[in-house]
Design a protein around this motif. Structure first.
Motif, PDB file in Angstrom:
ATOM      1  N   SER B 163     -52.142  12.207 -16.616  1.00 35.33           N
ATOM      2  CA  SER B 163     -52.209  11.254 -15.508  1.00 35.33           C
ATOM      3  C   SER B 163     -51.326  10.040 -15.803  1.00 35.33           C
ATOM      4  N   VAL B 164     -51.244   9.651 -17.086  1.00 37.07           N
ATOM      5  CA  VAL B 164     -50.381   8.528 -17.441  1.00 37.07           C
ATOM      6  C   VAL B 164     -48.927   8.890 -17.210  1.00 37.07           C
ATOM      7  N   GLN B 166     -47.754  10.984 -15.046  1.00 29.68           N
ATOM      8  CA  GLN B 166     -47.510  10.976 -13.595  1.00 29.68           C
ATOM      9  C   GLN B 166     -47.206   9.566 -13.113  1.00 29.68           C
ATOM     10  N   SER B 167     -48.068   8.645 -13.526  1.00 27.69           N
ATOM     11  CA  SER B 167     -47.889   7.271 -13.073  1.00 27.69           C
ATOM     12  C   SER B 167     -46.629   6.664 -13.662  1.00 27.69           C
ATOM     13  N   LEU B 170     -43.416   7.710 -11.753  1.00 26.37           N
ATOM     14  CA  LEU B 170     -43.177   7.072 -10.462  1.00 26.37           C
ATOM     15  C   LEU B 170     -42.971   5.575 -10.616  1.00 26.37           C
ATOM     16  N   GLY B 202     -49.136  18.414 -11.536  1.00 25.12           N
ATOM     17  CA  GLY B 202     -49.098  17.034 -11.055  1.00 25.12           C
ATOM     18  C   GLY B 202     -47.982  16.263 -11.735  1.00 25.12           C
ATOM     19  N   ALA B 206     -44.696  14.546  -9.816  1.00 27.64           N
ATOM     20  CA  ALA B 206     -44.228  13.170  -9.943  1.00 27.64           C
ATOM     21  C   ALA B 206     -42.825  13.131 -10.525  1.00 27.64           C
TER      22      ALA B 206
END
Lengths: 155, 978
Positions: B163-164, B166-167, B170, B202, B206
């Protein structure tokens, strides 16, 4: 400052803003991916409302808007609108809206307009999980909901 | 699954929101809010330290109040404090407040950045994501400076959570778009490309966005992504509908990721590697095949997701434009959608087919759908669908179907929405000319256009029909007959009167033999419209009348009577009065020979000998000038810019339609006495007549204009590229501008004269003058060698759309330039509408047998058509506020490249063309200017503000204009000058 640059058209898959409005024009969510000052935001909100609410079910879910286009879908009394570049993929965004709505529905357990009002600060978290920097970040409902429930459990 | 209950966690917030919702009036709401603000303020100022929960609650209330549309001027510090809390819910509210209300100039930015830094280093994925989302949401330069170097590390670190990643991807994308200079390219870039292989879909989703953005700026560095993207796409496309589990959406595997990958591939030409290409073609075929399979679900979500991929696939096929088989299959697929019950699909199919129509491989396949598209034009309920249908008809038009398409469009025009009429008119006019086999059809079509949608027929269109009729003998009789019939209608559009007046004046004799259209009948028909027309049209008709006197002597007495009438001779309009006086005197004083000479039929347009005309005009003195000032005098056209008032144009604006008359036709050189006689006569008439005042010879200022060639008949040529007789070399014929072209151009943004170019062989000097939307430029070509240049040919080229934006008329220069000699070329320039790119000047010649060629940018930039406008501070601010749409403003902050001298700056701004307004900006160091860009089609009001910061050696430049591209363009032009 200096953010005017990122506003150039034709930079690819990019969302300019996401709006959720009710039929009366009340904004339930406004997420901006471009720099606007407050007056401009208000003007955009009003224009989008005017453009979208006059259309009926026989119309397309797309409408040209200034130099962009709005992809929108109506759920009960709420309009979910995404503003993107004219050459972006209409159907991909139309379904991105639906995917988002399904996540909200699951998260708020049969979401209604009032959920968005009272939990406005959580809606922003949902948006950031699914859309970031004007791009689609995560599309798996399972993954998003798992993350949201994990956050929900935190103090 | 546990649901979220109403505002759980913060009861006070829920109560407050309920209170607001229960307010019966705006006043009650404001009262309640003020009460709450007072309460929060006192809590924040109180002696008792607030706990994290209360702080979070109050900050959240402030945020709610702000989102309701009220100003918030405190609480920022408390929000920043929340950032360093170690509780997620407190941190989240802090970050949300910062993201929504952040002000990049805030003094708090240092504190905020500090908190972000700590969270990024925390190794807590939840906190890291909050911090990354904050950077991505704010995206300011300050944050870029602080974090652009850290984020790539986080993105490719082996131990970062998915998740990190992905962020981070972006977040980096946002910083790169905002300030590409701050993001260091490095070894991380190769690893980013490999994220396309990541196990987590995911992360791939991204990362593709980031890679697409990077590819656009540095295609070569990221080429390796092609094969990775193809194999990823291939795995998705060939997977079964349940393979991808979490990423399957209504039985469609990873639709959004597929779309993103297909868009990434559109940054590149088809893969060179045969294996990769084969695999990709297989993917594309699979997508097309799947479109034919029965749906796995009846839900619209299923078909939308599937078709999102299909349309993106078709876009890629069109982008490659190299696989005939795929193109035709794409076309057939879209053809099925044209009759689909979903409006969305019909719309998208029309849109997509439009691009297919331009490919040689699928053009014919697209044409087979003509009947369906015509039907769509007639029956679709949604105007935007009809518009796409019209676009597609235009795109699929060729000689074989032009008649059908044009007639359908004409029919549609009768009921078309106002919003799209003008566009349809232009399309019809273009198609009618482009595919005309016999010109009577063309004439009929244009007259039908005027009949059906006269208000939407622009000058370009009716000028053009006149030009074509003038140049083609075979259609003149038909045109005269047709306009005569059209004018019989009791109510006909003014544009019809213009065209009719002009054509009968030139070719009325061709139908005069028929008693039903005898000269007196023609005249009384035209004159019956006279009183209903605008000044411009009446002026044109007066010229028709004098031509009638020449063509049909039997009408002389009647027409003289009309000219002599008090309503003409003492007309309040100077132009009409002048014409009446001139023509009356001309008709009574001049002999038939002189009259016949002066009023000779218009010669074909391209062959016109302009130098003789210029001579004739100089003798004539006033009344000569540009036809194109006319639009500006029309009061309605003044409203276009929505802000700045136009300054009145010169009092004696020259006649609008003089150029369309035979009056300017060159008298045969064989009869010089007659010519000069006529010329002198006219001058005398002016100095005696009641209209003498404005016409007493040009003021120095006007002299420039009065020498301008009449550009009117030429300018419509710009509408069409195809049959233009004045052979401009196409852009493909000339080389690209030399590397220094932009720099050279920049030198001329604020000045009009100087040396444009110099090398060992050639020097090119420029002198130019601009006034309103017109300009005249002298180019001086100096041969610096001692050898003659041969085949010397400088030409002006309009790349792209510029043809419709700027009309440049050039005169030929001698093909030989002797050693040491200089030749001069005169360019007449007319700005038709706003433009962004300058025309190109291509100079070719042979020097010592070797061909030389050189392409420069002609120093004609939009600011040349600036007219300074003075205004008081109050007006300025009012207009400034009126131009507050985001697109109307362009701003640039840049380092000074030259010493910051106020006087030099002033001179540059004045040279740029705007007026400098004193006592407007409260800060006397700042410069404020205003002006109007004058183009033929519209005026653009411009306001500008330049704020120098001597300490930082920086400027901030802000432009606001009523047209978006103009703001940006002016801002870019001007920013390079300091």
């Amino acid at each position: 400052m200096g953010q005017g640059k990122c506003c150039k058209a034709g930079e690819g898959l990019e969302i300019r803003f996401i709006l959720i409005q009710n039929r009366a024009g009340k904004t339930r969510l406004a997420k901006w991916y471009m720099q606007f000052d407050d007056d401009e935001k208000q003007k955009l909100i009003e224009e989008v409302h005017a453009v979208v609410t006059v259309r009926d079910a026989k119309h397309t879910n797309f409408v040209e808007f200034r130099n962009f286009k709005i992809i929108y879908r109506r759920y009960a009394g709420l309009y979910f609108c995404i503003c993107v570049d004219v050459n972006d993929n209409n159907l991909a965004y139309l379904e991105a809206i639906h995917n988002f709505v399904e996540v909200l529905n699951e998260y708020f357990h049969n979401v209604c307009e009032l959920d968005l009002v009272f939990n406005f600060y959580k809606v922003y978290t949902v948006v950031d999980e699914m859309f970031l920097a004007g791009e689609i970040r995560e599309t798996s409902q399972t993954k998003v909901l798992k993350q949201l429930l994990m956050l929900q459990s935190l103090e | 699954m546990p649901a979220v209950s109403k505002g759980d966690g913060m009861r006070g917030l829920a109560v407050f929101i309920s209170d607001i919702r229960n307010c019966k009036s705006k006043e009650a709401e404001i009262k309640r809010i003020n009460k709450e603000l007072a309460n929060i303020r006192s809590k924040f100022k109180g002696d008792k330290a607030l706990d994290g929960y209360s702080k979070k609650k109050y900050v959240c209330k402030l945020l709610f109040i702000f989102l309701l549309g009220h100003d918030i001027d405190f609480g920022h510090m408390e929000a920043v404090n929340l950032l360093s809390s170690n509780k997620y819910t407190e941190k989240q509210i802090g970050y949300l407040f910062i993201s929504v209300l952040v002000n990049s100039n805030s003094e708090l930015i240092r504190l905020i950045n500090n908190a972000i830094k700590n969270d990024l280093a925390s190794r807590n994925p939840t906190f890291m994501c909050l911090a990354l989302h904050c950077i991505a949401n704010v995206g300011s330069r300050e944050m870029g400076e602080a974090f652009a170097a850290d984020i790539p590390r986080i993105l490719v670190a082996g131990d970062s959570m998915d998740s990190v990643k992905q962020s981070a991807a972006l977040c980096l994308l946002r910083l790169y778009k905002a300030s590409p200079d701050l993001v260091p390219m490095g070894e991380w870039t190769a690893r980013v490309v490999h994220l396309l292989n990541d196990q987590h879909m995911g992360v791939v989703t991204a990362a593709v966005s980031l890679i697409t953005c990077l590819c656009k700026k540095n295609p070569d560095d990221f080429k390796t992504c092609i094969s990775l993207a193809v194999s990823r796409l291939s795995r998705i496309v060939s997977s079964a509908s349940t393979d991808l589990q979490d990423y399957t959406y209504y039985f469609v595997p990873a639709p959004w990721l597929s779309v993103k990958l297909l868009r990434l591939l559109q940054c590149y030409p088809p893969p060179e590697d045969a294996a990769v290409k084969g695999r990709l073609v297989e993917c594309l075929e699979t997508v097309l095949n799947k479109a034919q399979e029965p749906p796995k679900s009846k839900k619209v979500q299923h078909s939308n997701a599937k078709n999102a991929i299909l349309f993106e696939t078709i876009s890629l096929i069109i982008h490659y434009d190299s696989e005939p088989n795929l193109l035709v299959r794409a076309c057939n697929q879209l053809g099925q959608f044209l009759q689909h019950r979903e409006t969305n699909l019909r719309y998208l199919a029309l849109e997509s087919m439009c691009t297919l129509a331009s490919s040689e491989f699928s053009h014919e396949a697209v044409k087979t759908h003509i009947d369906t598209v015509i039907n769509a034009l007639k029956t679709e309920r949604d105007v935007s669908v009809r518009q796409r249908a019209a676009d597609l008809l235009y795109a699929m038009c060729d000689r074989s179907n032009a008649k059908q398409i044009v007639s359908e469009m004409l029919r549609y025009l009768e009921t078309a929405d106002y919003a799209i009429r003008e566009e349809i008119v232009l399309k019809v006019a273009i198609l009618a000319e482009k595919y005309a086999v016999d010109y009577s059809w063309y004439v009929d079509t244009i007259l039908n256009l005027i009949r059906i949608a006269g208000d939407y027929v622009s000058e370009e269109v009716w000028y053009r029909v006149l030009q074509i009729v003038t140049n083609r003998d075979d259609v003149q009789g038909y045109a005269a007959k047709t306009v005569f019939e059209a004018l019989q209608a009791p109510a006909c559009h003014e544009n019809m009167v213009k065209v009719g007046g002009y054509i009968l004046g030139e070719f009325g004799n061709l139908i005069a033999g028929d008693p039903r259209s005898s000269p007196p009948v023609q005249f009384s028909l035209l004159h019956s419209k006279f009183h209903l027309c605008s000044v411009a049209t009446r002026a044109l008709l007066l010229s028709t009348y004098i031509k009638f006197i020449n063509l049909f002597p039997e009408t002389k007495a009647t027409i003289q009577g009309v000219l002599r009438a008090g309503s003409q001779l003492r007309n309040a309009d100077v132009e009409l009065q002048q014409r009446a006086v001139e023509y009356l005197t001309l008709s009574s004083v001049a002999s038939t020979d002189v009259l016949a000479t002066v009023l000779e039929e218009m010669p074909p347009f391209p062959e016109r000998e302009s130098s003789i005309l210029a001579k004739l005009k100089r003798k004539k003195g006033p009344g000569a000038g540009s036809a194109l000032d006319d639009g500006r005098r029309d009061p309605s056209s003044n409203d276009v810019n929505g802000g700045v008032e136009p300054t009145p144009s010169t009092v004696s604006t020259p006649s609008p339609s003089a150029d369309l008359l035979g009056l300017r036709a060159a008298p045969p050189p064989a009869a010089p006495p007659a010519t000069s006689g006529a010329g002198n006569l006219l001058v005398d008439v002016f100095s005696d007549g009641p209209a003498a005042q404005p016409g007493l010879g040009p003021t120095p200022e006007e002299a420039f204009l009065s020498e301008l060639e009449p550009p009117a008949p030429e300018s419509p040529m710009a509408l069409l590229a195809d049959p233009a007789p004045a052979a401009d070399p196409g852009p493909e014929d000339i080389g690209p501008p030399i590397p220094e072209a932009d720099e050279l151009l920049n030198k001329f943004v604020c000045k009009n004269n100087g040396v444009l170019f110099e090398n060992q062989l050639l020097q090119i000097g420029v002198k130019s003058e601009f006034r309103q939307n017109l300009g005249r430029m002298y180019l001086f070509y100096g041969n610096k060698t001692s050898v003659q240049f041969q085949n010397f040919s400088p030409t002006v080229v309009h790349p792209g759309d510029l043809q419709t934006q700027l009309a440049v008329q050039t005169k030929r220069v001698a093909a030989q330039v002797d050693g040491g000699a200089q030749v001069q070329q005169v360019l007449n320039i007319e700005c038709l509408r706003d433009f962004l790119t300058p025309p190109l000047l291509s100079v070719r010649f042979r020097y010592g047998g070797a061909p030389q060629s050189l392409t420069l940018k002609l120093p004609v930039t939009i600011n040349k058509f600036f007219q300074p406008t003075e205004m008081a501070a109050q007006d300025f601010f009012q207009r400034w506020k009126q131009l507050s749409l985001p697109q109307q403003e362009a701003q640039k902050i840049f380092k000074a490249n030259h010493p910051m001298d106020a006087e030099v700056t002033k001179a540059k701004l004045l040279g740029f063309g705007s007026a400098l307004l004193d006592n407007v900006d409260p800060n006397p160091e700042n410069f404020v200017g205003a002006g109007i860009i004058q183009t033929k089609a519209l005026q653009v009001g411009c306001l500008l503000r330049l704020e120098p910061n001597a300490q930082a050696q920086m400027y901030r430049l802000t432009l606001r204009t009523s047209k978006e591209p103009v703001s940006r363009h002016l801002c870019e032009l001007l920013a390079q000058q300091f």
